[in-house]
Design an enzyme around this catalytic site. Structure first.
Site, PDB file in Angstrom:
ATOM      1  N   SER A  82      13.318  59.190  54.603  1.00 43.27           N
ATOM      2  CA  SER A  82      12.605  60.038  53.631  1.00 43.27           C
ATOM      3  C   SER A  82      13.304  60.125  52.280  1.00 43.27           C
ATOM      4  CB  SER A  82      12.436  61.449  54.190  1.00 43.27           C
ATOM      5  OG  SER A  82      13.701  62.001  54.495  1.00 43.27           O
ATOM      6  N   ASP A 131      13.292  71.433  50.284  1.00 41.88           N
ATOM      7  CA  ASP A 131      12.951  72.032  51.577  1.00 41.88           C
ATOM      8  C   ASP A 131      14.255  72.141  52.362  1.00 41.88           C
ATOM      9  OD1 ASP A 131      13.431  69.482  52.598  1.00 41.88           O
ATOM     10  OD2 ASP A 131      11.316  68.979  52.854  1.00 41.88           O
ATOM     11  N   HIS A 149      15.643  68.178  52.264  1.00 38.93           N
ATOM     12  CA  HIS A 149      15.634  67.237  51.132  1.00 38.93           C
ATOM     13  C   HIS A 149      15.994  67.879  49.800  1.00 38.93           C
ATOM     14  CE1 HIS A 149      12.792  65.751  54.250  1.00 38.93           C
ATOM     15  NE2 HIS A 149      13.485  64.656  54.048  1.00 38.93           N
TER      16      HIS A 149
END
Ligand SMILES: *[C@@H]1O[C@H](CO)[C@@H](O)[C@H](O)[C@H]1NC(C)=O
Length: 357
Positions: A45, A336, A339
């Site tokens: 990610s 978040d 991240h």
């Protein structure tokens, strides 16, 4: 006159040679001073620009509030409020503004020529990690890369395709999920390995990965190390810390550091084995840790909670259009619970540009 010139030339050569036996020359050897026609991205990610939008998994970020600060406020599938490091590096190196996901059915031929991302959020070098999160294992991203090569060959021909791939900048960023999902948080690989053994297992997979993409023509390869995993808000939450007194988990940070040392050594050993390759270790840990330790120098006020929701646990499906978000993400290190914010990615990009280019 000719003699004087010869003397000056000899003297400069001597100076260059003298520098080369000192550390200075080795440091400049680490730099890549050339232009890149394309950028190719593999990993998780941290570098997935939207591939997971096109596969059946819950690990997606193509809905609000993700992308809140992306141009046009679009949720593209990037796990942050804005752009990711691949976009920023591509832009800084004059390649293009955004690195598109390879799985996008609307991918343009022009974008194929200048490079794409094969990354998939939630994945790892350990196939088991991707099995748990139902995403594309890093090793499987090679199959996507092979499809990409075929498409590139159809567009520009075999010879030009080889040239593009051989001079492309390749970035690999993964490993955090292997440790989080598979080692610390779920009792899977921990039953089989101790931390050192598991690090070696992952790095072994990475080594096979690098050899395979080398066989397919990649030469300029940058591999990102781990961030301080013990400082991710989710890790602090899972370890049942007092919400009012949260601190980084020292043991997990120390595991990240030892992994990074092994990774850096692996890359220096690998480079001479793979002729004409350039293998660079990208230090993410140091700049991120510096931001966490000296937040005010960077304009940050929140170091251990994310901007989305309570900041303690929300990420992916739990961070959605119904979740309230902080007013100013640029005051947060984390977007978040896992991240970083776009502001952090910008700082890390500048640090990488200084390290390598
Ligand atoms: C970890 O496991 C390996 C065997 O897989 C063993 O050689 C090593 O001593 C162990 N390390 C620690 C710190 O327990």
């Amino acid at each position: 006159m000719a003699r004087a010139n010869y003397f000056i030339a000899a003297l400069s050569l001597h100076i260059i040679w003298s520098l080369c036996v000192t550390k200075l020359c080795r440091a400049s050897d680490l730099k890549i001073s050339r232009t890149f026609p394309a950028i190719l991205i593999f990993g998780d990610s941290t570098v997935d620009t939207g591939n997971n939008n096109f596969i059946p998994t819950i690990f997606k970020a193509n809905y609000a509030p993700y992308g809140k600060d992306f141009p046009g406020h679009i949720a593209t599938g990037r796990f942050s409020n804005g752009k990711l490091i691949p976009d920023m590096v591509a832009s800084r190196l004059g390649i293009k503004e955004f690195v598109p996901p390879f799985l996008d059915p609307k991918l343009l031929n022009d974008d194929v020529k200048t490079g794409v991302s094969f990354a998939s959020a939630g994945t790892g070098f350990d196939d088991l990690t991707a099995t748990i999160s139902k995403v594309i294992p890093v090793m499987k991203q090679i199959d996507l890369f092979k499809n990409y090569i075929q498409r590139l060959q159809r567009i520009v021909g075999v010879d030009e395709s080889k040239k593009i791939i051989g001079s492309a900048l390749v970035i690999i960023s993964a490993g955090t999920n292997d440790l989080n999902i598979n080692f610390y948080d779920l009792p899977t690989r921990k039953l089989q390995y101790n931390i050192s053994g598991y690090q070696d297992f992952i790095l072994n997979r990475l080594q096979s990965f690098i050899k395979e993409i080398y066989q397919l023509g990649c030469r300029n390869i940058v591999v990102a190390g781990l961030p301080p995993i013990g400082c991710l808000p989710i890790q602090e939450t899972i370890s049942f810390q007092n919400p009012l007194n949260r601190i980084c988990l020292e043991d997990q940070n120390s595991d990240s550091k030892s992994y990074n040392q092994k990774l850096s050594k692996l890359l220096s050993n690998l480079q001479p084995q793979l002729p004409r390759s350039k293998m660079l270790y990208a230090d993410i840990y140091t700049p991120l840790m510096d931001m966490i330790n000296n937040p005010h120098q960077y304009g940050f006020e929140h170091t251990n909670t994310g901007c989305c929701g309570t900041g303690l646990a929300e990420a992916g499906p739990l961070c959605n259009a119904l979740t309230p978000t902080c007013e100013d993400p640029s005051k947060y290190i984390f977007w978040d619970s896992i991240h970083p914010t776009e502001s952090v990615y910008k700082s890390i990009t500048e640090s990488l540009i200084k390290q390598f280019f």
